[in-house]
Design a protein around this motif. Structure first.
Motif, mmCIF file in Angstrom:
data_model
loop_
_atom_site.group_PDB
_atom_site.id
_atom_site.type_symbol
_atom_site.label_atom_id
_atom_site.label_comp_id
_atom_site.label_asym_id
_atom_site.label_seq_id
_atom_site.Cartn_x
_atom_site.Cartn_y
_atom_site.Cartn_z
ATOM 1 N N GLY A 1 -7.019 0.164 10.087
ATOM 2 C CA GLY A 1 -7.376 -1.026 9.325
ATOM 3 C C GLY A 1 -8.400 -0.782 8.242
ATOM 4 N N ALA A 2 -8.742 0.490 7.990
ATOM 5 C CA ALA A 2 -9.734 0.786 6.955
ATOM 6 C C ALA A 2 -9.197 0.460 5.562
ATOM 7 N N ILE A 3 -7.868 0.528 5.404
ATOM 8 C CA ILE A 3 -7.247 0.193 4.125
ATOM 9 C C ILE A 3 -6.030 -0.692 4.385
ATOM 10 N N THR A 4 -5.595 -1.397 3.344
ATOM 11 C CA THR A 4 -4.421 -2.251 3.463
ATOM 12 C C THR A 4 -3.167 -1.458 3.083
ATOM 13 N N ASP A 5 -1.999 -2.079 3.304
ATOM 14 C CA ASP A 5 -0.730 -1.430 2.928
ATOM 15 C C ASP A 5 -0.689 -1.137 1.437
ATOM 16 N N LYS A 6 -1.216 -2.080 0.620
ATOM 17 C CA LYS A 6 -1.211 -1.897 -0.833
ATOM 18 C C LYS A 6 -2.102 -0.722 -1.227
ATOM 19 N N GLU A 7 -3.308 -0.655 -0.604
ATOM 20 C CA GLU A 7 -4.211 0.459 -0.906
ATOM 21 C C GLU A 7 -3.607 1.787 -0.468
ATOM 22 N N ALA A 8 -2.937 1.784 0.676
ATOM 23 C CA ALA A 8 -2.292 3.017 1.156
ATOM 24 C C ALA A 8 -1.206 3.469 0.189
ATOM 25 N N ALA A 9 -0.427 2.516 -0.321
ATOM 26 C CA ALA A 9 0.626 2.861 -1.288
ATOM 27 C C ALA A 9 0.036 3.439 -2.573
ATOM 28 N N LEU A 10 -1.083 2.870 -3.042
ATOM 29 C CA LEU A 10 -1.738 3.373 -4.248
ATOM 30 C C LEU A 10 -2.277 4.779 -4.028
ATOM 31 N N ARG A 11 -2.869 5.006 -2.828
ATOM 32 C CA ARG A 11 -3.415 6.338 -2.541
ATOM 33 C C ARG A 11 -2.305 7.376 -2.423
ATOM 34 N N ARG A 12 -1.171 6.985 -1.830
ATOM 35 C CA ARG A 12 -0.044 7.923 -1.741
ATOM 36 C C ARG A 12 0.491 8.244 -3.131
ATOM 37 N N LYS A 13 0.578 7.223 -3.987
ATOM 38 C CA LYS A 13 1.061 7.441 -5.348
ATOM 39 C C LYS A 13 0.126 8.374 -6.111
ATOM 40 N N LYS A 14 -1.197 8.153 -5.952
ATOM 41 C CA LYS A 14 -2.168 9.002 -6.638
ATOM 42 C C LYS A 14 -2.078 10.426 -6.127
#
Length: 679
Positions: free
Chosen positions: A155-168
């Motif tokens: 729960g440290a990050i949301t699904d949207k944040e996880a998607a952005l980090r994977r993209k980066k």
């Protein structure tokens, strides 16, 4: 409109490079192009200097290719002018005379030094750094992906944040991979510049002597200065690009700008400045070195060190005061009640003794197992499990853990760290010593054994499980049991969106004309509550579309869907190559149950007499005991119209019971009745 202009600029830039290879251009146009080349090189250099992270210059490898091509085309054009006219414009002439101070030898030496700096120092180092960075970035990608999954599950990050980090992460991997190859352009450019310079000198001397009537000294003087000017006018922009490449591949990602970071790190420690200042002053006072250079520098560093020390002390005091004020404000500030209203769908809380199992730094893989649980349930039942929140709780016993659904505890367990749980599958005769316990998922008898006993227990036939697997299995079973109540309307909408593109006609007919999202949710919840997979959504929705016009009763619609999924249901409970033992229902009992069904606008329900219910359930218990003694699943076969009512009736008494109708069994399945439920 701006995009079209940008595309036009890039097209003209590349087209000019190609044209310059083919046609000869006048010297005045060459002057303009060389000036543009220098300007672009400076723009790239300062952009890399002030970029906060490498992805701010994600298109850099392509820029490198374009600028290299453009610069070489200018080299070719200037070579044509030098050899043909003995005049390559004012820019080339100025570089040849001004940089070398009008001296041929000095010009040659300066040119060679620039080539050495670029080729051996900057290019070689940049190429090596790019290669190593690309390799380490690729090697670290799997670990970074796992870290993102772990942060997502905790729960440290949301699904949207996880998607952005994977993209980066993917962009960084692609960028450094491209840079590893793009640095070869810079190296090749420097090599080509050196070769072109040599050709120009030899060709110029030959042209001057054969066609210009010059002596060898005159030809050497004229063409060498022009060639040096040509080389310098192209190599200086090339040097700037090489420097920019080096800055970019050695830049560490940070929030601040590179200038602030470097100056701050160099001149932030007063002790270092004081020692260096004292050393410089000493060298100026007690050695033959010029005192008027070393002593002023030393004194300046000592004075600056005092200022840095004073600023650091003031900053520390200010930080302490600010921290105290912040703490005081937090105490005075009313509690933010809104944040306490959020309820996590699934929580796993554990005592401090289990923390090593969840801590990656201590070798724990519980977070990875949680990721696998979500994938396993998605594949098995077709539903997306919400984020599983992992928390330590000091109020629990050290080795205790609890599982909560929507904030309410639904199950718990206790493990012994550094021990293994051994379970007898039923055929092991020799017993081993250990601490008696119960397996938390299915409440089967088991014993805790030590690491030294593990090999012997496995050789005897015991099923041996480590603590992380115990917790993961328990969590998986709890999730499966409660998955129906975890399925929200938004989840259903997401499932619909996933198949809508390929099934537009179906979804347009079904939602919202025939059924609402909430009604579809009820059907899917009914299926999940009995462990039926909803992965085949197209079949489910097709069946709903066929029957929703006739009835809106979600329980009846669920029965229609179950019948359309009979292949999956048969595959789940009935092996094809063996006879399955089941219990059947007396037709008289079925008729009695159907007679007790009352239909209302809110749905159907049973009004069976409690005494009759008790007798039917006693008979059911006797028959299920036969299956249990045989080691078989508690399966009851009924007629389709009775199945859902009998299931609701029996669930209050036997939670693990499986009730299947005849219409849900494939024709090639062999069943054997071991008893009949009567009353």
């Amino acid at each position: 409109m701006s995009v079209k202009k940008n595309d036009l600029f890039m097209g003209l830039y590349l087209l000019a490079a190609v044209i310059f290879f083919i046609i000869s251009i006048p010297s005045w146009l060459l002057d303009i192009m060389l000036a543009i080349n220098i300007g672009i090189a400076l723009i790239i250099l300062f952009n890399t200097l002030y970029a906060k992270e490498v992805l701010d210059m994600a298109a850099y490898p392509t820029m490198l290719l374009f600028t290299t091509l453009f610069r070489i085309s200018l080299n070719v054009s200037s070579t044509k002018l030098i050899l043909k006219n003995g005049d390559a414009g004012h820019v080339v002439e100025t570089f040849g005379e001004f940089v070398g101070g009008g001296n041929l030898i000095i010009g040659v030496i300066i040119f060679v030094i620039i080539i050495i700096i670029q080729f051996i120092v900057i290019n070689k180092g940049t190429e090596r750094v790019s290669e190593v960075t690309a390799r380490f970035t690729l090697d670290a990608m799997a670990g970074k992906q796992m870290a993102i999954d772990s942060d997502l599950n905790t729960g440290a990050i949301t699904d949207k944040e996880a998607a952005l980090r994977r993209k980066k992460l993917q962009q960084e991997n692609s960028f450094f991979g491209s840079m590893d190859g793009a640095t070869k352009f810079v190296k090749g450019d420097a090599t080509a510049g050196l070769i072109i310079t040599g050709i120009n000198i030899i060709g110029g001397i030959a042209m001057g002597m054969l066609y210009g009537g010059m002596t060898i000294n005159e030809a050497l003087s004229k063409y060498t200065i022009l060639t040096i000017g040509d080389g310098l006018s192209s190599q200086i922009p090339s040097l700037l690009i090489s420097l920019a490449t080096g800055i970019l591949v050695t830049k560490a990602s940070s929030e601040g700008e590179l200038g602030d970071e470097m100056v701050g790190q160099l001149f932030s420690m007063d002790r270092v400045l004081l020692m260096v200042g004292a050393a410089m002053a000493f060298l100026g006072a007690f050695t033959p070195l010029p005192w008027y250079v070393f002593i002023p520098i030393g004194v300046a560093l000592i004075i600056y060190s005092r200022k840095v020390g004073a600023d650091a002390g003031a900053a520390k005091i200010e930080e302490e005061v600010e921290q105290e004020e912040t703490e005081a404000q937090e105490i005075r500030k009313p509690e933010n009640v809104v944040s306490l209203l959020n309820v996590d769908p699934i929580e796993l809380e554990f005592g401090y003794g289990i923390i090593p199992l969840a801590d990656v730094n201590q070798g724990g893989d519980l977070l990875d197992r949680v990721v696998m649980i979500r994938r396993q349930v998605a594949l098995e039942l077709g539903a997306v499990v919400p984020i599983i929140r992992l928390r330590d709780n000091i109020q629990l016993n050290p080795n205790q853990y609890v599982i909560k659904i929507k904030g309410i505890q639904v199950s718990e367990g206790e493990i012994l760290f550094d021990h293994y749980m051994a379970m007898n599958p039923g055929y092991v005769e020799e017993e081993i010593t250990g601490i008696p316990t119960f397996e938390p998922s299915f409440h089967l008898p088991a014993i805790w054994i030590t690491e030294s006993q593990r090999e012997r227990a496995e050789s005897l036939g015991y099923t041996v499980v480590d603590p992380p697997s115990i917790i993961a299995t328990h969590l998986t079973e709890v999730i499966k049991q409660h998955l129906s109540e975890l399925l929200t309307r938004q989840d259903v909408q997401n499932l619909i969106n996933n198949i809508k593109d390929n099934n537009t006609a179906l979804m347009d007919e079904l939602v919202p004309k025939l059924m609402s999202i909430g009604e579809i949710q009820k059907v899917l919840q009914n299926l999940l509550s009995e462990g039926i997979s909803i992965r085949d959504l197209v079949t489910i929705f097709e069946t709903l579309a066929d029957h929703a016009a006739v009835t809106r009763d979600t329980d009846i619609l669920t029965e229609y869907v179950r019948q359309s999924l009979k292949r999956a249901i048969s595959g789940k409970y009935f092996p094809v190559d063996e006879v399955t033992s089941v219990v059947t229902l007396d037709p008289a009992v079925e008729q009695e149950i159907m007679g007790a069904v009352k239909n209302t606008e809110q749905g159907s329900y049973l009004t069976l007499d409690p005494e009759r219910t008790k007798k039917i359930m006693q008979s059911l218990g006797e028959q299920l005991k036969k299956l249990e003694d045989m080691g078989k699943n508690p399966i009851v076969i009924t007629s389709p119209i009775v199945r859902m009512y009998f299931k609701k009736l029996a669930m209050d008494y036997y939670k693990d019971i499986i009730v299947i109708s005849y219409n849900e069994v494939e024709s090639n399945i062999e069943l054997q009745s071991v008893g009949m439920v009567t009353a």
